[in-house]
Design a protein around this motif. Structure first.
Motif, mmCIF file in Angstrom:
data_model
loop_
_atom_site.group_PDB
_atom_site.id
_atom_site.type_symbol
_atom_site.label_atom_id
_atom_site.label_comp_id
_atom_site.label_asym_id
_atom_site.label_seq_id
_atom_site.Cartn_x
_atom_site.Cartn_y
_atom_site.Cartn_z
ATOM 1 N N PRO A 165 4.509 -2.157 -18.825
ATOM 2 C CA PRO A 165 3.611 -2.770 -17.848
ATOM 3 C C PRO A 165 4.052 -2.570 -16.401
ATOM 4 C CG PRO A 165 5.115 -4.429 -18.638
ATOM 5 C CD PRO A 165 5.491 -3.138 -19.329
ATOM 6 N N THR A 166 4.932 -1.601 -16.150
ATOM 7 C CA THR A 166 5.473 -1.407 -14.811
ATOM 8 C C THR A 166 4.862 -0.181 -14.143
ATOM 9 O OG1 THR A 166 7.557 -2.394 -15.532
ATOM 10 C CG2 THR A 166 7.618 -1.126 -13.507
ATOM 11 N N VAL A 167 4.594 -0.317 -12.840
ATOM 12 C CA VAL A 167 4.186 0.824 -12.031
ATOM 13 C C VAL A 167 5.145 0.909 -10.849
ATOM 14 C CG1 VAL A 167 1.750 0.651 -12.669
ATOM 15 C CG2 VAL A 167 2.551 -0.487 -10.603
ATOM 16 N N CYS A 168 5.214 2.095 -10.256
ATOM 17 C CA CYS A 168 6.077 2.271 -9.087
ATOM 18 C C CYS A 168 5.226 2.812 -7.949
ATOM 19 C CB CYS A 168 7.209 3.242 -9.408
ATOM 20 S SG CYS A 168 8.381 3.432 -8.026
ATOM 21 N N LEU A 169 5.313 2.127 -6.810
ATOM 22 C CA LEU A 169 4.618 2.547 -5.601
ATOM 23 C C LEU A 169 5.640 3.034 -4.582
ATOM 24 C CD1 LEU A 169 1.936 -0.157 -4.656
ATOM 25 C CD2 LEU A 169 1.582 2.086 -5.622
ATOM 26 N N ASP A 170 5.399 4.207 -4.027
ATOM 27 C CA ASP A 170 6.234 4.729 -2.957
ATOM 28 C C ASP A 170 5.599 4.295 -1.642
ATOM 29 O OD1 ASP A 170 7.186 6.343 -0.821
ATOM 30 O OD2 ASP A 170 7.889 7.828 -2.246
ATOM 31 N N VAL A 171 6.285 3.402 -0.934
ATOM 32 C CA VAL A 171 5.797 2.898 0.350
ATOM 33 C C VAL A 171 6.749 3.404 1.430
ATOM 34 C CG1 VAL A 171 5.200 0.846 1.691
ATOM 35 C CG2 VAL A 171 4.862 0.850 -0.797
ATOM 36 N N ASN A 172 6.324 4.458 2.113
ATOM 37 C CA ASN A 172 7.137 5.064 3.181
ATOM 38 C C ASN A 172 8.559 5.389 2.732
ATOM 39 O OD1 ASN A 172 4.995 4.922 5.002
ATOM 40 N ND2 ASN A 172 5.500 2.811 5.521
ATOM 41 N N GLU A 190 -5.144 8.066 -10.767
ATOM 42 C CA GLU A 190 -4.107 8.978 -11.238
ATOM 43 C C GLU A 190 -2.877 8.914 -10.343
ATOM 44 O OE1 GLU A 190 -4.262 10.788 -14.106
ATOM 45 O OE2 GLU A 190 -6.109 9.656 -14.402
ATOM 46 N N LEU A 191 -1.741 9.401 -10.874
ATOM 47 C CA LEU A 191 -0.512 9.473 -10.095
ATOM 48 C C LEU A 191 -0.742 10.310 -8.842
ATOM 49 C CD1 LEU A 191 2.172 10.019 -12.894
ATOM 50 C CD2 LEU A 191 1.512 7.884 -11.779
ATOM 51 N N GLY A 192 -0.113 9.903 -7.749
ATOM 52 C CA GLY A 192 -0.252 10.605 -6.489
ATOM 53 C C GLY A 192 -1.334 10.020 -5.589
ATOM 54 N N ALA A 193 -2.141 9.115 -6.129
ATOM 55 C CA ALA A 193 -3.207 8.505 -5.332
ATOM 56 C C ALA A 193 -2.658 7.341 -4.506
ATOM 57 C CB ALA A 193 -4.322 8.012 -6.251
ATOM 58 N N LEU A 216 6.590 -2.708 -9.796
ATOM 59 C CA LEU A 216 5.788 -3.917 -9.971
ATOM 60 C C LEU A 216 5.359 -4.023 -11.424
ATOM 61 C CD1 LEU A 216 4.450 -2.316 -7.166
ATOM 62 C CD2 LEU A 216 3.786 -4.676 -6.916
ATOM 63 N N ASP A 217 5.481 -5.209 -11.981
ATOM 64 C CA ASP A 217 4.915 -5.477 -13.308
ATOM 65 C C ASP A 217 3.466 -5.888 -13.087
ATOM 66 O OD1 ASP A 217 7.309 -4.925 -14.499
ATOM 67 O OD2 ASP A 217 7.851 -7.004 -14.879
ATOM 68 N N VAL A 218 2.558 -5.260 -13.831
ATOM 69 C CA VAL A 218 1.129 -5.516 -13.659
ATOM 70 C C VAL A 218 0.487 -5.849 -14.995
ATOM 71 C CG1 VAL A 218 0.936 -3.987 -11.639
ATOM 72 C CG2 VAL A 218 0.516 -3.067 -13.915
ATOM 73 N N PRO A 219 -0.601 -6.642 -14.977
ATOM 74 C CA PRO A 219 -1.348 -6.854 -16.220
ATOM 75 C C PRO A 219 -2.065 -5.554 -16.604
ATOM 76 C CG PRO A 219 -2.436 -7.975 -14.389
ATOM 77 C CD PRO A 219 -1.155 -7.411 -13.866
ATOM 78 N N MET A 220 -2.402 -5.425 -17.863
ATOM 79 C CA MET A 220 -3.045 -4.199 -18.333
ATOM 80 C C MET A 220 -4.391 -3.970 -17.660
ATOM 81 S SD MET A 220 -0.656 -3.049 -20.082
ATOM 82 C CE MET A 220 -1.310 -1.618 -20.871
ATOM 83 N N SER A 221 -5.084 -5.033 -17.288
ATOM 84 C CA SER A 221 -6.370 -4.884 -16.607
ATOM 85 C C SER A 221 -6.181 -4.145 -15.277
ATOM 86 C CB SER A 221 -7.011 -6.249 -16.369
ATOM 87 O OG SER A 221 -6.114 -7.101 -15.659
ATOM 88 N N THR A 222 -5.127 -4.441 -14.567
ATOM 89 C CA THR A 222 -4.833 -3.744 -13.316
ATOM 90 C C THR A 222 -4.384 -2.316 -13.601
ATOM 91 O OG1 THR A 222 -4.246 -5.777 -12.150
ATOM 92 C CG2 THR A 222 -3.350 -3.738 -11.266
ATOM 93 N N THR A 276 0.871 -1.172 0.000
ATOM 94 C CA THR A 276 0.000 0.000 0.000
ATOM 95 C C THR A 276 0.904 1.217 0.000
ATOM 96 O OG1 THR A 276 -1.722 -1.149 1.225
ATOM 97 C CG2 THR A 276 -1.800 1.246 1.243
ATOM 98 N N GLY A 277 0.693 2.083 -0.959
ATOM 99 C CA GLY A 277 1.528 3.274 -1.055
ATOM 100 C C GLY A 277 0.994 4.253 -2.069
ATOM 101 N N THR A 278 1.805 5.231 -2.376
ATOM 102 C CA THR A 278 1.444 6.276 -3.327
ATOM 103 C C THR A 278 1.923 5.885 -4.716
ATOM 104 O OG1 THR A 278 1.704 7.910 -1.577
ATOM 105 C CG2 THR A 278 1.642 8.740 -3.831
ATOM 106 N N LEU A 279 1.028 5.946 -5.672
ATOM 107 C CA LEU A 279 1.370 5.631 -7.058
ATOM 108 C C LEU A 279 2.189 6.791 -7.628
ATOM 109 C CD1 LEU A 279 0.943 3.629 -9.394
ATOM 110 C CD2 LEU A 279 -1.106 4.912 -9.984
ATOM 111 N N VAL A 280 3.457 6.532 -7.964
ATOM 112 C CA VAL A 280 4.316 7.614 -8.431
ATOM 113 C C VAL A 280 4.705 7.492 -9.897
ATOM 114 C CG1 VAL A 280 5.242 8.193 -6.164
ATOM 115 C CG2 VAL A 280 6.390 6.455 -7.526
ATOM 116 N N GLU A 281 4.489 6.334 -10.501
ATOM 117 C CA GLU A 281 4.913 6.164 -11.889
ATOM 118 C C GLU A 281 4.109 5.062 -12.567
ATOM 119 O OE1 GLU A 281 9.074 4.940 -14.033
ATOM 120 O OE2 GLU A 281 9.175 6.024 -12.128
ATOM 121 N N LYS A 282 3.760 5.305 -13.839
ATOM 122 C CA LYS A 282 3.104 4.293 -14.682
ATOM 123 C C LYS A 282 3.869 4.232 -16.002
ATOM 124 C CE LYS A 282 -1.760 5.140 -13.410
ATOM 125 N NZ LYS A 282 -3.069 5.489 -13.987
ATOM 126 N N GLN A 283 4.594 3.167 -16.212
ATOM 127 C CA GLN A 283 5.295 2.922 -17.471
ATOM 128 C C GLN A 283 4.942 1.497 -17.892
ATOM 129 O OE1 GLN A 283 7.157 5.094 -19.221
ATOM 130 N NE2 GLN A 283 6.758 6.661 -17.699
#
Length: 191
Positions: free
Chosen positions: A15-22, A40-43, A28-34, A6-13
Protein backbone atom coordinates in the motif's frame (compact mmCIF):
# COMPACT_ATOMS: atom_id res chain seq x y z
CA UNK A 1 2.56 19.13 9.87
CA UNK A 2 2.74 18.14 6.21
CA UNK A 3 -0.68 18.84 4.65
CA UNK A 4 -0.08 17.79 1.06
CA UNK A 5 2.65 16.79 -1.34
CA UNK A 6 2.97 17.46 -5.05
CA UNK A 7 5.61 15.58 -6.97
CA UNK A 8 6.47 12.89 -9.46
CA UNK A 9 5.13 9.41 -8.78
CA UNK A 10 8.21 7.17 -8.84
CA UNK A 11 7.09 3.96 -7.14
CA UNK A 12 3.94 1.94 -6.39
CA UNK A 13 4.35 -0.94 -3.95
CA UNK A 14 0.88 -1.45 -2.41
CA UNK A 15 0.00 0.00 0.00
CA UNK A 16 3.00 2.34 -0.30
CA UNK A 17 3.77 4.89 -3.00
CA UNK A 18 6.81 7.11 -3.35
CA UNK A 19 6.64 10.72 -4.52
CA UNK A 20 9.74 12.58 -5.63
CA UNK A 21 9.31 16.17 -4.45
CA UNK A 22 12.23 18.27 -5.71
CA UNK A 23 14.71 15.44 -5.24
CA UNK A 24 13.35 14.14 -1.90
CA UNK A 25 11.45 10.85 -2.01
CA UNK A 26 8.47 10.69 0.32
CA UNK A 27 6.96 7.28 1.05
CA UNK A 28 3.24 7.38 1.77
CA UNK A 29 0.88 4.60 2.78
CA UNK A 30 -2.36 5.00 0.83
CA UNK A 31 -5.73 3.24 0.76
CA UNK A 32 -6.34 1.07 -2.29
CA UNK A 33 -8.99 3.50 -3.55
CA UNK A 34 -6.30 6.18 -3.85
CA UNK A 35 -3.77 3.76 -5.31
CA UNK A 36 -6.16 2.69 -8.08
CA UNK A 37 -6.88 6.32 -9.01
CA UNK A 38 -3.20 7.25 -9.39
CA UNK A 39 -1.75 7.72 -12.88
CA UNK A 40 1.22 5.86 -14.33
CA UNK A 41 4.73 6.18 -12.90
CA UNK A 42 6.44 9.42 -13.88
CA UNK A 43 3.24 11.47 -13.72
CA UNK A 44 2.84 14.53 -11.51
CA UNK A 45 0.58 13.85 -8.52
CA UNK A 46 -0.82 15.78 -5.57
CA UNK A 47 -1.79 13.84 -2.45
CA UNK A 48 -3.32 15.16 0.76
CA UNK A 49 -1.40 13.81 3.73
CA UNK A 50 -1.64 12.89 7.37
CA UNK A 51 1.58 12.62 9.39
CA UNK A 52 1.60 10.18 12.30
CA UNK A 53 4.49 10.51 14.71
CA UNK A 54 5.09 7.39 16.74
CA UNK A 55 7.83 6.43 19.13
CA UNK A 56 9.57 4.30 16.50
CA UNK A 57 8.66 6.05 13.23
CA UNK A 58 7.20 9.03 11.41
CA UNK A 59 4.64 7.70 8.94
CA UNK A 60 2.98 9.65 6.14
CA UNK A 61 -0.44 8.61 4.85
CA UNK A 62 -1.67 9.89 1.49
CA UNK A 63 -5.19 10.44 0.17
CA UNK A 64 -6.63 11.37 -3.18
CA UNK A 65 -9.58 13.31 -1.72
CA UNK A 66 -10.24 15.48 1.31
CA UNK A 67 -13.18 13.22 2.26
CA UNK A 68 -10.85 10.22 2.52
CA UNK A 69 -8.44 12.12 4.76
CA UNK A 70 -11.21 13.41 7.03
CA UNK A 71 -12.67 9.91 7.30
CA UNK A 72 -9.24 8.44 8.05
CA UNK A 73 -8.76 10.96 10.85
CA UNK A 74 -12.17 10.11 12.32
CA UNK A 75 -11.43 6.39 12.11
CA UNK A 76 -8.10 6.59 13.96
CA UNK A 77 -9.80 8.48 16.81
CA UNK A 78 -11.89 5.37 17.56
CA UNK A 79 -10.35 3.33 20.37
CA UNK A 80 -8.84 0.09 19.13
CA UNK A 81 -8.62 1.33 15.53
CA UNK A 82 -5.17 2.17 14.27
CA UNK A 83 -3.91 3.45 10.98
CA UNK A 84 -3.70 -0.02 9.40
CA UNK A 85 -7.34 -0.79 10.14
CA UNK A 86 -8.39 2.69 8.99
CA UNK A 87 -6.58 2.12 5.68
CA UNK A 88 -8.22 -1.29 5.38
CA UNK A 89 -11.66 0.27 5.88
CA UNK A 90 -10.99 2.93 3.23
CA UNK A 91 -9.59 0.26 0.92
CA UNK A 92 -12.63 -1.97 1.37
CA UNK A 93 -15.37 0.64 0.99
CA UNK A 94 -15.83 4.17 -0.24
CA UNK A 95 -16.46 7.09 2.10
CA UNK A 96 -20.10 7.16 0.93
CA UNK A 97 -20.51 3.43 1.64
CA UNK A 98 -18.99 3.84 5.10
CA UNK A 99 -21.27 6.81 5.82
CA UNK A 100 -24.25 4.78 4.71
CA UNK A 101 -23.22 1.83 6.92
CA UNK A 102 -22.87 4.20 9.89
CA UNK A 103 -26.21 5.90 9.22
CA UNK A 104 -28.04 2.60 8.79
CA UNK A 105 -26.03 0.94 11.62
CA UNK A 106 -25.01 -1.99 9.39
CA UNK A 107 -22.26 -3.82 11.25
CA UNK A 108 -22.34 -6.63 8.68
CA UNK A 109 -20.96 -4.36 5.99
CA UNK A 110 -18.01 -3.42 8.19
CA UNK A 111 -17.20 -7.00 9.18
CA UNK A 112 -16.57 -7.80 5.49
CA UNK A 113 -13.45 -5.61 5.70
CA UNK A 114 -10.37 -7.69 6.63
CA UNK A 115 -9.29 -6.99 10.20
CA UNK A 116 -12.73 -5.83 11.39
CA UNK A 117 -14.54 -8.15 13.76
CA UNK A 118 -18.01 -7.82 15.19
CA UNK A 119 -16.94 -5.88 18.29
CA UNK A 120 -14.77 -3.45 16.32
CA UNK A 121 -17.59 -2.92 13.80
CA UNK A 122 -20.05 -2.14 16.59
CA UNK A 123 -17.57 0.25 18.21
CA UNK A 124 -17.04 2.02 14.88
CA UNK A 125 -20.79 2.38 14.35
CA UNK A 126 -21.27 3.77 17.84
CA UNK A 127 -18.38 6.23 17.82
CA UNK A 128 -18.81 7.43 14.22
CA UNK A 129 -22.55 8.04 14.50
CA UNK A 130 -23.10 11.76 14.10
CA UNK A 131 -19.60 12.28 12.71
CA UNK A 132 -20.06 10.41 9.44
CA UNK A 133 -23.35 10.25 7.63
CA UNK A 134 -24.85 13.23 9.44
CA UNK A 135 -26.94 14.03 6.39
CA UNK A 136 -29.24 11.06 6.01
CA UNK A 137 -29.78 11.39 2.30
CA UNK A 138 -26.16 11.86 1.32
CA UNK A 139 -25.08 9.00 3.55
CA UNK A 140 -27.67 6.75 2.00
CA UNK A 141 -25.79 7.07 -1.26
CA UNK A 142 -28.48 8.67 -3.35
CA UNK A 143 -29.28 12.15 -4.46
CA UNK A 144 -31.64 13.86 -2.08
CA UNK A 145 -33.72 16.80 -3.11
CA UNK A 146 -34.97 19.25 -0.51
CA UNK A 147 -38.37 17.56 -0.27
CA UNK A 148 -36.82 14.18 0.47
CA UNK A 149 -34.73 15.66 3.26
CA UNK A 150 -37.88 17.11 4.78
CA UNK A 151 -39.62 13.75 4.48
CA UNK A 152 -36.66 11.97 6.14
CA UNK A 153 -36.58 14.47 8.99
CA UNK A 154 -40.34 14.17 9.50
CA UNK A 155 -40.18 10.36 9.69
CA UNK A 156 -37.31 10.46 12.18
CA UNK A 157 -39.23 13.03 14.25
CA UNK A 158 -42.20 10.65 14.27
CA UNK A 159 -40.01 8.03 15.91
CA UNK A 160 -38.89 5.88 12.97
CA UNK A 161 -35.26 4.86 12.84
CA UNK A 162 -32.92 6.42 10.30
CA UNK A 163 -32.70 3.06 8.53
CA UNK A 164 -36.48 2.77 8.18
CA UNK A 165 -36.81 6.38 7.04
CA UNK A 166 -34.10 6.09 4.38
CA UNK A 167 -35.53 2.80 3.09
CA UNK A 168 -39.04 4.24 2.76
CA UNK A 169 -37.84 7.42 0.99
CA UNK A 170 -35.84 5.38 -1.54
CA UNK A 171 -39.10 3.88 -2.82
CA UNK A 172 -40.90 7.21 -3.32
CA UNK A 173 -41.51 8.42 -6.87
CA UNK A 174 -39.33 11.26 -8.10
CA UNK A 175 -40.74 14.74 -7.62
CA UNK A 176 -43.27 13.79 -4.95
CA UNK A 177 -44.33 16.65 -2.66
CA UNK A 178 -43.44 16.68 1.02
CA UNK A 179 -46.92 16.02 2.43
CA UNK A 180 -47.72 13.36 -0.18
CA UNK A 181 -44.27 11.81 0.34
CA UNK A 182 -44.83 11.57 4.09
CA UNK A 183 -48.22 9.91 3.52
CA UNK A 184 -46.75 7.38 1.07
CA UNK A 185 -43.77 6.66 3.31
CA UNK A 186 -46.03 6.13 6.33
CA UNK A 187 -48.20 3.72 4.30
CA UNK A 188 -45.07 1.79 3.27
CA UNK A 189 -43.83 1.68 6.85
CA UNK A 190 -47.20 0.45 8.12
CA UNK A 191 -47.01 -2.70 6.00
Amino acid sequence: MIGRLTGTLVEKQPPTVCLDVNGVGYELDVPMSTLYSLPELGARVTLLTHLAIREDAHVLYGFGTAAERVTFRELIKVSGVGAKIALAVLSGMTVAELSQAVTLQEAGRLTRVPGIGKKTAERLLLELKGKLGADLGAAAGHVVVDGQTDILNALVALGYSEREAVASVKNLPAGVGVSEGIKQALKALAR
